[in-house]
Design a protein around this motif. Structure first.
Motif, short mmCIF file in Angstrom:
data_model
loop_
_atom_site.label_atom_id
_atom_site.label_comp_id
_atom_site.label_asym_id
_atom_site.label_seq_id
_atom_site.Cartn_x
_atom_site.Cartn_y
_atom_site.Cartn_z
N ARG A 1 0.91 -1.11 0.13
CA ARG A 1 -0.03 0.02 -0.09
C ARG A 1 0.83 1.08 0.13
O ARG A 1 0.68 2.25 -0.60
N LEU B 1 -6.20 1.12 -2.00
CA LEU B 1 -5.12 0.49 -1.09
C LEU B 1 -5.67 0.35 0.13
O LEU B 1 -5.20 -0.63 0.87
N ASP B 2 -6.46 1.32 0.73
CA ASP B 2 -6.72 1.00 2.32
C ASP B 2 -7.82 -0.11 2.11
O ASP B 2 -7.83 -0.53 3.27
#
Length: 162
Positions: A108, A119-120
């Motif tokens: 990430r 990505l979170d």
């Protein structure tokens, strides 16, 4: 365009999600009606929820989202794990998944800025897997579905790419 660390890490994650979808779906089909299906079936639901999100990320970043033959074979094999071995499989996978979370956090951090929300999400879905595993290992199956539904509710209508 992207760092080698991100490209390799995300390519691995794409295959990992396919592996989990194939294997968890295989187990879930055989446990229909069993209390353990809250975990195995829930994990399968999570992976199906992941599919369009991961496909969108792969397409956006020009990466191949298709499972390899090796991923399909491994997933099918693990999906056929005999019922009496499922708890042992989970005990084996849990610490590896906890360790893998750190790798996803690293990936990430290497990812493109325009993918921050996705990505979170990628990290968050791994966190919920770990929580589901922890609950299943403790025999707390009734707590898994609400935990998973909370995750789905948090991401159901969220645009991960602007």
């Amino acid at each position: 365009m992207f760092s080698e660390g991100f490209t390799k890490g995300f390519a691995y994650e794409l295959q990992n999600r396919h592996f989990a979808l194939i294997s968890m779906s295989g187990v879930a089909r055989r446990l229909d009606g069993d209390p353990r299906s809250a975990f195995w079936g829930g994990y399968s639901r999570l992976e199906r929820f992941n599919v369009p999100r991961y496909e969108q990320a792969a397409l956006r970043w020009g990466m191949d989202a298709k499972p390899t033959a090796w991923t399909k074979a491994r997933g099918t094999l693990v999906g056929a794990t005999p019922e009496f071995m499922l708890h042992s499989l989970l005990k084996f996978a849990y610490p590896k998944t906890v360790k893998y979370l750190e790798e996803l956090r690293r990936v990430r951090g290497l990812g493109p800025g325009d993918g921050k929300a996705f990505l979170d999400y990628m990290v968050d879905q791994e966190v919920v897997q770990i929580e589901m595993m922890r609950l299943a290992l403790g025999g707390r199956y009734s707590e898994i579905t609400p935990k998973l539904d909370e995750f789905f509710g948090a991401y159901e209508n969220v645009e991960l790419f602007s």
